[in-house]
Design an enzyme around this catalytic site. Structure first.
Site, PDB file in Angstrom:
ATOM      1  CB  SER A  33      13.227   9.985   7.514  1.00 19.53           C
ATOM      2  OG  SER A  33      12.767  10.632   6.673  1.00 19.53           O
ATOM      3  CG  PHE A  34      14.541  10.345   1.259  1.00 21.26           C
ATOM      4  CD1 PHE A  34      16.428  10.332   1.249  1.00 21.26           C
ATOM      5  CD2 PHE A  34      13.774  10.059   0.903  1.00 21.26           C
ATOM      6  CE1 PHE A  34      15.527   9.181   0.369  1.00 21.26           C
ATOM      7  CE2 PHE A  34      13.789   7.998  -0.007  1.00 21.26           C
ATOM      8  CZ  PHE A  34      15.341   7.874  -0.059  1.00 21.26           C
ATOM      9  CB  SER A  35      12.050  14.169   6.768  1.00 21.12           C
ATOM     10  OG  SER A  35      11.252  14.079   5.950  1.00 21.12           O
ATOM     11  CB  THR A  65       6.426   9.714   8.336  1.00 25.68           C
ATOM     12  OG1 THR A  65       6.445   9.007   6.738  1.00 25.68           O
ATOM     13  CG2 THR A  65       7.681   8.729   9.404  1.00 25.68           C
ATOM     14  CE  LYS A 108       2.268  10.460   7.058  1.00 26.15           C
ATOM     15  NZ  LYS A 108       2.440  11.146   5.249  1.00 26.15           N
ATOM     16  CE1 TYR A 123       8.134   9.908  -0.860  1.00 20.10           C
ATOM     17  CE2 TYR A 123      10.857   8.775  -1.619  1.00 20.10           C
ATOM     18  CZ  TYR A 123       9.307   8.713  -0.462  1.00 20.10           C
ATOM     19  OH  TYR A 123       9.311   9.111   0.914  1.00 20.10           O
ATOM     20  N   GLY A 151       7.082  12.884  -8.246  1.00 18.24           N
ATOM     21  CA  GLY A 151       6.801  12.831  -6.826  1.00 18.24           C
ATOM     22  C   GLY A 151       7.762  13.337  -5.527  1.00 18.24           C
TER      23      GLY A 151
HETATM   24  N1  LIG Z   1       5.557  11.865  -2.375  1.00 18.89           N
HETATM   25  C1  LIG Z   1       5.576  11.997  -1.196  1.00 18.89           C
HETATM   26  O1  LIG Z   1       5.687  13.830  -1.040  1.00 18.89           O
HETATM   27  C2  LIG Z   1       4.634  11.087  -1.127  1.00 18.89           C
HETATM   28  C3  LIG Z   1       3.729  11.316   0.417  1.00 18.89           C
HETATM   29  C4  LIG Z   1       2.802  10.496   1.127  1.00 18.89           C
HETATM   30  C5  LIG Z   1       2.879   9.043   0.213  1.00 18.89           C
HETATM   31  N2  LIG Z   1       3.674   8.826  -0.665  1.00 18.89           N
HETATM   32  C6  LIG Z   1       3.786   8.197  -1.675  1.00 18.89           C
HETATM   33  O2  LIG Z   1       2.182   6.866  -2.586  1.00 18.89           O
HETATM   34  C7  LIG Z   1       1.490   5.957  -2.574  1.00 18.89           C
HETATM   35  C8  LIG Z   1       0.657   5.428  -1.581  1.00 18.89           C
HETATM   36  O3  LIG Z   1       0.676   6.227  -0.003  1.00 18.89           O
HETATM   37  P1  LIG Z   1      -0.839   5.645   0.983  1.00 18.89           P
HETATM   38  O4  LIG Z   1      -0.104   7.150   2.335  1.00 18.89           O
HETATM   39  O5  LIG Z   1      -1.963   6.992  -0.212  1.00 18.89           O
HETATM   40  O6  LIG Z   1      -0.615   4.232   0.503  1.00 18.89           O
HETATM   41  P2  LIG Z   1      -2.535   3.959   0.963  1.00 18.89           P
HETATM   42  O7  LIG Z   1      -3.717   5.104   1.669  1.00 18.89           O
HETATM   43  O8  LIG Z   1      -1.655   2.460   1.489  1.00 18.89           O
HETATM   44  O9  LIG Z   1      -3.044   3.424  -0.221  1.00 18.89           O
HETATM   45  C9  LIG Z   1      -3.043   2.547  -1.438  1.00 18.89           C
HETATM   46  C10 LIG Z   1      -3.477   3.537  -2.549  1.00 18.89           C
HETATM   47  O10 LIG Z   1      -2.639   2.285  -3.465  1.00 18.89           O
HETATM   48  C11 LIG Z   1      -3.893   1.170  -3.751  1.00 18.89           C
HETATM   49  N3  LIG Z   1      -2.858   0.077  -4.301  1.00 18.89           N
HETATM   50  C12 LIG Z   1      -2.215  -0.207  -3.511  1.00 18.89           C
HETATM   51  N4  LIG Z   1      -1.320  -1.617  -4.439  1.00 18.89           N
HETATM   52  C13 LIG Z   1      -2.050  -1.726  -5.616  1.00 18.89           C
HETATM   53  C14 LIG Z   1      -2.062  -2.822  -6.221  1.00 18.89           C
HETATM   54  N5  LIG Z   1      -1.183  -3.829  -6.562  1.00 18.89           N
HETATM   55  N6  LIG Z   1      -2.757  -2.286  -8.156  1.00 18.89           N
HETATM   56  C15 LIG Z   1      -4.370  -1.229  -7.713  1.00 18.89           C
HETATM   57  N7  LIG Z   1      -4.156  -0.900  -6.401  1.00 18.89           N
HETATM   58  C16 LIG Z   1      -2.975  -0.296  -5.240  1.00 18.89           C
HETATM   59  C17 LIG Z   1      -5.051   1.153  -3.319  1.00 18.89           C
HETATM   60  O11 LIG Z   1      -6.196   0.606  -3.319  1.00 18.89           O
HETATM   61  P3  LIG Z   1      -7.067   0.241  -2.581  1.00 18.89           P
HETATM   62  O12 LIG Z   1      -7.915   0.889  -2.172  1.00 18.89           O
HETATM   63  O13 LIG Z   1      -7.689  -0.928  -3.856  1.00 18.89           O
HETATM   64  O14 LIG Z   1      -6.249  -0.964  -1.985  1.00 18.89           O
HETATM   65  C18 LIG Z   1      -5.078   2.388  -2.407  1.00 18.89           C
HETATM   66  O15 LIG Z   1      -5.555   3.381  -3.217  1.00 18.89           O
HETATM   67  C19 LIG Z   1       3.158   5.644  -1.659  1.00 18.89           C
HETATM   68  O16 LIG Z   1       3.896   5.034  -2.644  1.00 18.89           O
HETATM   69  C20 LIG Z   1       3.754   6.490  -0.349  1.00 18.89           C
HETATM   70  O17 LIG Z   1       5.700   6.482  -1.114  1.00 18.89           O
HETATM   71  C21 LIG Z   1       4.649  10.245  -1.150  1.00 18.89           C
END
Ligand SMILES: NC(=O)c1ccc[n+]([C@@H]2O[C@H](COP(=O)([O-])OP(=O)(O)OC[C@H]3O[C@@H](n4cnc5c(N)ncnc54)[C@H](OP(=O)(O)O)[C@@H]3O)[C@@H](O)[C@H]2O)c1
EC number: 1.1.1.25
Length: 283
Positions: free
Chosen positions: A19-21, A66, A70, A227, A248
């Site tokens: 975690s980076f927090s 996290t 969540k 990110y 990000g």
């Molecule tokens: N910058 C920030 O503060 C922050 C905060 C939260 C999350 N994040 C990042 O956001 C990302 C997603 O997190 P999440 O919690 O939303 O994940 P999640 O609930 O697992 O959702 C992932 C989404 O990505 C799609 N996906 C995954 N693998 C894929 C692939 N190979 N091809 C096409 N679509 C794909 C999935 O599609 P399907 O519906 O088709 O399965 C789903 O819609 C992560 O990388 C996380 O580190 C960043």
């Protein structure tokens, strides 16, 4: 120095060691001369039910939440903020007068990051992905007087679930689905593109972006919520095409700043969060 007066905040997750927090919050406490510490707590799924009572017993002031807790933390909270309830996920818990209240700062963290570059009013926005992060961002976006939302996703079912949920919980109807492979058909009509899929995340950071980028141009603002790396393939290619790009790290910093405010009532500077984050990301 930790004394008998030091107040404790932290983050629960599994895994938690990356975690980076902690560096972000602790740097801000230090720069603001606040007698607080932010601690990572490794909490296994089966122990989640004990977290709220334990935190109250230990007089912990606030916890971030996290992956993977969540959503599953919600039944253990005393209260939940309206936005977090609609999103169905909590990433911040505040403890006050024996009450544990849940919030979600992910959506607002993303929105603040975009608004630093462009207004959302009357814009057509395409969000790629329909998972947890997409849900938090889209719910928050729909309060910003946008014109249209397009959800580009691999699974139509998952996207439709999100769209139905959004339509049921808000008065906003102009939401459409597009297959992630067919985004070329709509890109000319879109102003802002947000990637919420993990495609392009370290260590698979050399893979092709989640959508074709040839039609991206200087009229677009493109945010990737990944990110690590700091600049994904999607952002690199979009920048080459002339688009404004937002990494990000901005969302990560802004969601943390909002959580810090909920915990302490104070707003840290953006730089106090950014500096340790970049140091950790750049190794
Ligand atoms: N910058 C920030 O503060 C922050 C905060 C939260 C999350 N994040 C990042 O956001 C990302 C997603 O997190 P999440 O919690 O939303 O994940 P999640 O609930 O697992 O959702 C992932 C989404 O990505 C799609 N996906 C995954 N693998 C894929 C692939 N190979 N091809 C096409 N679509 C794909 C999935 O599609 P399907 O519906 O088709 O399965 C789903 O819609 C992560 O990388 C996380 O580190 C960043």
């Amino acid at each position: 120095m930790i004394t008998g007066k030091t107040l404790i905040t932290g983050v629960i997750g599994h895994p938690i060691e990356h975690s980076f927090s902690p560096p972000m919050h602790n740097n801000a406490y230090k720069l603001m001369n606040m007698d607080y510490k932010y601690v990572p707590f490794h909490v296994e799924v089966e122990n989640l039910k004990h977290v709220i009572t334990s935190a109250k017993t230990l007089n912990i002031k606030g916890l971030n939440v996290t992956i993977p807790h969540k959503t599953t933390i919600i039944p253990y909270l005393d209260e939940i903020d309206e936005t977090a309830e609609k999103i169905g996920a909590v990433n911040t818990i505040n403890f006050k007068d024996g009450i544990a209240k849940g919030y979600n700062t992910d959506g607002i963290g993303a929105i603040v990051s975009i608004e630093k570059y462009t207004s959302l009013k009357d814009k057509n926005i395409m969000i790629i992905g329909a998972g947890g992060a997409s849900k938090a961002i889209t719910f928050t976006l729909l309060n910003k007087n946008i014109n249209q939302l397009i959800v580009a996703n691999r699974s139509k079912d998952n996207a439709q679930k999100l769209i139905t949920n959004l339509k049921n919980q808000t008065n906003f109807e102009n939401i459409d689905f597009i297959n992630i492979k067919k985004t070329d058909n709509v890109i000319d009509d879109v102003d802002i593109i947000i990637n919420t899929t993990p495609i392009g995340m370290y260590p698979k950071d050399e893979v092709a972006p989640p959508i074709k980028t040839d039609k991206i141009s200087s009229k677009h603002t493109v945010m990737d919520i990944i990110y690590n790396p700091l600049e994904t393939q999607l952002l690199k290619q979009s920048k080459k095409q002339g688009a404004t790009t937002i990494p990000g790290t901005h969302m990560l910093i802004n969601q943390g700043i909002k959580a810090f405010k909920i915990f302490t009532g104070k707003t840290p500077s953006y730089e106090s969060f950014e500096k340790p984050l970049l140091k950790h990301l750049q190794g």
